[in-house]
Structures are given as structure tokens and as C-alpha cells.
Design an enzyme around this catalytic site. Structure first.
Site, PDB file in Angstrom:
ATOM      1  CD  GLU A 210      73.017  10.941  54.918  1.00  0.00           C
ATOM      2  OE1 GLU A 210      71.895  10.635  54.459  1.00  0.00           O
ATOM      3  OE2 GLU A 210      74.045  11.003  54.218  1.00  0.00           O
ATOM      4  CD  GLU A 236      67.987   9.652  54.599  1.00  0.00           C
ATOM      5  OE1 GLU A 236      67.446   8.599  54.197  1.00  0.00           O
ATOM      6  OE2 GLU A 236      69.216   9.823  54.627  1.00  0.00           O
TER       7      GLU A 236
END
Length: 382
Positions: A210, A236
Site C-alpha cells: 500500500e 487514501e
């Protein structure tokens, strides 16, 4: 029906809740926050409320979203999009309560009956990682997420890379071939460093790696996706469809919009649809509170390309309060074999303990992410 009042509540550990009241009964709740900038977002929420919301029809969700997002010459960015996100969640909550249905039914209906979830594990040493992963497996989870590292050198040394591999090895040892773990780079690596780190992780087959590069370097993430067989995730810190598009074009495998940052349910629904056109899965980012999780689940249950849901129950850095502290009926977040059942309550499907929220308002200490420096004293980005 008209909006009569908009309130905000800053509560521990680092969350901001928004309450929208109407003259016809239904009250909606949302979670607008940028971690470490809650008061800034709080000001933005009230500015938007004064300009667009009070006196407006709350059922005009799309029109209000467009006005809040695009009704000013200067727009965008995490503060404004997070303020809009929490308001949007609350408007959908009102809509569901008014119509007597969960939000996912208003968005086309459910496509699944349960949603897989993962939890965070801490620990810098392999033995700590092993113990924390084992505890979550014992609790019934089949997937966890962990940090790749702490502070990293601009180009990671062989010793630092060995530490990354050792933590992954500890997680895989506990989970076996059937379990999953994700590795969060947090943008702590340079692009070249991320390529090297992904290489050492390949033998351990994490579910995804990620945020291998910082969001401002999204135009470089293709170098990482092209260099590794591992699925690459990001999102995000991308706050709109246009922010997400370059990452999708670069070949990521998993997109992680945050429903409290990226314009709420309305925009994240569109982001998920865009991701589907690239054959990309969606794993909503959510290390936040109960309203952010409830909103994320409403999206999860009506999104065909949903993969897995992040959640913060028991997360190691929550201090002073827990997600369930503000929920009147905790059973809506019960886990069954590492999955959350489809919510059936109206609106967001979660009943907030308003008395607990009002008591906690203002008790939250000012939280800011740590600032790190390299060994030579220079600032370390993340």
C-alpha cells in the site's frame, strides 16, 4: 423538509462527528475529519453549513454536493473534501431514515451478504508481529495489515530491507497459505526504494503493498507496478475521481478511497465505478470512527468490485476512546469469521450514542502525526 442546524463534535481519540438536524424529524450523522487537522475541518463544515445547508432540502444530496464541492472559485484538497465527505454521509443518513432503508438499498441494493474486514497489527520486531498476528487469528480474522517499516533511509540499506522481509516472514508464518496480510509503505520510501522493498516482499505474497510512493508522486507509481508481481494499492490521500485516475492508468490493483476524505458516499461511489472500468478492486480506507466505518460498509455492500474493509476496532494507536464507545447498539459491528454482516438499519445503519458524544466533545487532545528526521537531520517525508 429543511435543514435547521449543523453541529460538530471533536471527540477522542482524534475524530470529528457532524450532526445535521431537520425540521421534520430525521437527524443525520457523518464523520468529516483530517487526522491532525480536525479543528480546521470543523471550521470548513460550519462555513459550508452557513453558505449552503441551513434552510436547504436535505434530500437534494447531489445538488448540495456539487454546490459544496464546486460552488467556490477555489476548491478541492483534503480539508474541503473531508468537510464535504462528512456532510454527505449525514445527508445520506437522513435520506435512508426518511425512506426507511439502509443507504446501500438506495444505491442499487446489496451485492453480498457479508464483507471481509482486516485489522491492524503493530510491532517493530518480528516476534512482536508474530504475537499480534496470532492474537488476531485467534479472534477470528483472516486478514491483517502491518507497517512495512518505521523511518527509512532515502535508499533503504540491505539491513533495512532485511527487517522489512523479517516482519513479513513472521506474519506469513502465523497466517499460513490461507491467510492474508497487507503491507503499508505509508509513502515512506522513495520510488526506487519502494521498488527494492517490493522485491524483497514477493516471496511472502502479501495481499497488496500500500501507498509505495507519496501521493504527489502518483505519476511515478507505474514504475512500482511495472517492477513487481505484487498487487499495488493506493488511494487514501487521493480525494476525487480526477486524483485517482492517474493511479488507475498506472496499473494499480487496489484503490483505497477514504469515505471521510474523498467527498463521502457520493464521490466514493463514483470512484469505485471508475475503478471497475480498470478492473481494479476497492478496499475503502478507514482507520477512523464508527460513522466512517458505517459509511464505508454501505458502499461495500453495493459495490461489485469491493475487496476488503479496513476498520479501527482495537487499533494500536487509538488512545482515550474506542470506536464502540460512541455506538448505542454495538452488535452492528459484530465480526463473524473475520467478516461484518450486511447492515439492515435505516440510513448508515448505526445508532450513535448522542449523550456520549456530547460528553466527549472537546475532550480530544490535539493530535498530530509524528515528524521524523533522517540520521543526517534532514526531514523525512511520509
Amino acid at each position: 423538509m429543511k435543514i435547521t442546524r449543523v453541529e460538530t463534535f471533536a471527540v477522542p481519540p482524534r475524530w470529528l462527528f457532524c450532526r445535521i438536524e431537520t425540521d421534520d424529524g430525521p437527524v443525520g450523522w457523518g464523520e468529516p475529519v483530517v487526522e491532525g487537522r480536525a479543528e480546521t475541518v470543523r471550521a470548513a463544515v460550519h462555513e459550508l453549513a452557513d453558505q449552503f445547508l441551513v434552510g436547504a432540502d436535505p434530500s437534494r444530496i447531489e445538488d448540495l454536493w456539487q454546490l459544496m464541492s464546486k460552488g467556490s472559485f477555489y476548491r478541492g484538497g483534503p480539508v474541503l473534501s473531508s468537510a464535504v465527505a462528512g456532510i454527505d454521509q449525514a445527508l445520506w443518513d437522513i435520506a435512508g431514515k426518511s425512506l426507511g432503508a439502509p443507504v446501500h438499498r438506495l444505491l442499487g441494493g446489496p451485492v453480498r451478504e457479508r464483507a471481509r474486514a482486516y485489522c491492524w497489527v503493530g510491532g517493530d520486531e518480528p516476534a512482536q508481529v508474530r504475537d499480534e498476528v496470532a492474537a488476531q487469528v485467534d479472534a477470528g480474522f483472516t486478514a491483517v495489515k502491518m507497517n512495512a517499516s518505521g523511518r527509512m533511509s532515502p535508499l533503504p540499506t540491505p539491513a533495512e530491507l532485511a527487517d522489512v522481509a523479517a516482519r513479513a516472514d513472521a506474519a506469513r508464518e502465523v497466517l499460513g497459505p490461507e491467510g492474508d496480510f497487507a503491507v503499508d509503505f505509508h509513502g515512506r520510501f522513495s520510488t526506487a526504494g519502494a521498488v527494492r522493498a517490493a522485491g524483497v516482499l514477493e516471496p511472502y505474497a502479501p495481499m497488496f503493498v500500500e501507498e509505495p510512493v507519496l501521493p504527489e508522486y502518483t505519476h511515478l507509481i507505474g514504475r512500482v507496478t511495472d517492477s513487481t508481481r505484487l498487487p499495488v494499492a493506493t488511494g487514501e490521500r487521493l480525494f476525487s475521481r480526477t486524483d485517482a485516475l492517474p493511479a488507475l492508468q498506472a496499473g494499480i490493483a487496489v484503490l483505497q478511497p477514504d469515505l471521510s476524505h474523498a467527498g463521502g458516499i457520493s464521490e466514493c461511489r463514483r470512484i469505485a465505478s471508475l475503478a471497475e472500468t480498470f478492473d481494479v478492486l476497492v478496499a475503502p480506507h478507514c482507520p477512523l470512527g464508527p460513522l466512517a466505518l458505517a459509511a464505508s460498509l454501505q458502499l461495500a455492500f453495493c459495490t461489485p468490485n469491493f475487496l476488503i474493509q479496513e476498520q479501527s476496532i482495537g487499533i494500536h494507536y487509538n488512545k482515550g476512546a474506542e470506536l464502540l464507545d460512541y455506538v448505542a447498539d454495538r452488535s452492528v459491528f459484530r465480526f463473524e469469521d473475520g467478516h461484518l454482516p450486511r447492515p439492515t438499519g435505516h440510513g448508515l445503519g448505526v445508532e450513535i450514542d448522542e449523550k456520549a458524544v456530547r460528553r466527549a466533545d472537546g475532550a480530544s487532545e490535539s493530535w498530530h502525526n509524528p515528524v521524523w528526521r533522517h540520521r543526517d537531520g534532514s526531514f523525512a517525508e511520509w
